[in-house]
Scaffold this motif. Sequence first.
Motif, PDB file in Angstrom:
ATOM      1  N   TYR A   1       1.145  -1.478   0.173  1.00 56.28           N
ATOM      2  CA  TYR A   1      -0.008  -0.244  -0.102  1.00 56.28           C
ATOM      3  C   TYR A   1       0.475   1.468   0.218  1.00 56.28           C
TER       4      TYR A   1
ATOM      5  N   ASN B   1       0.850   4.236   0.971  1.00 54.77           N
ATOM      6  CA  ASN B   1       0.412   5.195   2.595  1.00 54.77           C
ATOM      7  C   ASN B   1       1.235   4.880   3.761  1.00 54.77           C
TER       8      ASN B   1
ATOM      9  N   ILE C   1      -5.106   4.122   2.129  1.00 60.01           N
ATOM     10  CA  ILE C   1      -4.595   5.585   1.890  1.00 60.01           C
ATOM     11  C   ILE C   1      -5.621   7.138   1.120  1.00 60.01           C
TER      12      ILE C   1
ATOM     13  N   SER D   1       3.062  -1.016  -6.919  1.00 59.19           N
ATOM     14  CA  SER D   1       2.578   0.528  -5.866  1.00 59.19           C
ATOM     15  C   SER D   1       0.897   0.046  -6.216  1.00 59.19           C
ATOM     16  N   ASP D   2       0.116  -1.055  -4.751  1.00 57.96           N
ATOM     17  CA  ASP D   2      -1.508  -0.489  -4.790  1.00 57.96           C
ATOM     18  C   ASP D   2      -1.885   0.746  -4.173  1.00 57.96           C
ATOM     19  N   GLU D   3      -2.179   1.348  -5.434  1.00 60.40           N
ATOM     20  CA  GLU D   3      -2.658   2.827  -4.808  1.00 60.40           C
ATOM     21  C   GLU D   3      -4.134   3.327  -4.631  1.00 60.40           C
ATOM     22  N   HIS D   4      -4.950   1.966  -4.400  1.00 58.66           N
ATOM     23  CA  HIS D   4      -6.206   1.855  -4.372  1.00 58.66           C
ATOM     24  C   HIS D   4      -6.645   1.584  -2.922  1.00 58.66           C
ATOM     25  N   GLY D   5      -7.436   1.954  -2.165  1.00 62.01           N
ATOM     26  CA  GLY D   5      -7.828   1.779  -1.381  1.00 62.01           C
ATOM     27  C   GLY D   5      -7.886   2.836   0.202  1.00 62.01           C
TER      28      GLY D   5
ATOM     29  N   VAL E   1      -0.058   8.838  -2.167  1.00 55.08           N
ATOM     30  CA  VAL E   1       0.557   8.013  -3.327  1.00 55.08           C
ATOM     31  C   VAL E   1       1.701   8.277  -3.905  1.00 55.08           C
TER      32      VAL E   1
END
Length: 227
Positions: free
Chosen positions: A19, A21, A63, A56-60, A78
Amino acid sequence: MESSNKHFKRYTVTTALPYANGPVHIGHLAGVYIPADTYVRYLRMRGEDVLFVGGSDEHGVPITIKAEKEGVTPQDIVDRYHAIIKKSFEELGISYDIYSRTSSKMHRATAQEFFKKLYDEGKFIEKETEQYFDPERQKFLSDRYIVGTCPKCGAEGAYGDQCEKCGSSLSPDELINPHSQLSGAALVKKPTKHWYLPLDQYEGWLREWILEGHKEWKSFIFFIFIR
């Protein structure tokens, strides 16, 4: 890992998406990225055709929560942490061929293509359900943005998915006096539409493909897909 009696023409190795974040820490590295990198280096030394991919996971929700706390936009968060994470991997020598991000145009287009194909073929089950809505922020809230009194232990400030004090798993409907963590407003319920992919309809070929076609995989992977 590969079995003793099967040789693949090419390998694609992926890792869990961190994530964006916060920075990566030693637990992430020891549990995920160093083992994957070690395996990829082994394959390369054998002369195998291998592609090592991550991003990188930039949704959720994590964040957006971070952005709310810092008073900045999710995009600010992000952008900052993707750069930090990517640089950390580079400085540690993690040998990705591609380290991307879920906000990329290619990722967005590919995800939309998957969804549209399934939608056009009628694979989804459409359901309209009522969910909590913040009338002040004019938005539906995820479980983490819904707080109230825990029905199990009576603690204030329990989240819509879990009480941090007693550790009970919860749903927003179980909370006493649920309200918005963002605005403090009392919540209302409004209808919203969701699309569900019924994986139980594909259990047959998934079971055969995973358990029979890929005996080199650990058996618990099957239950992650099917349960």
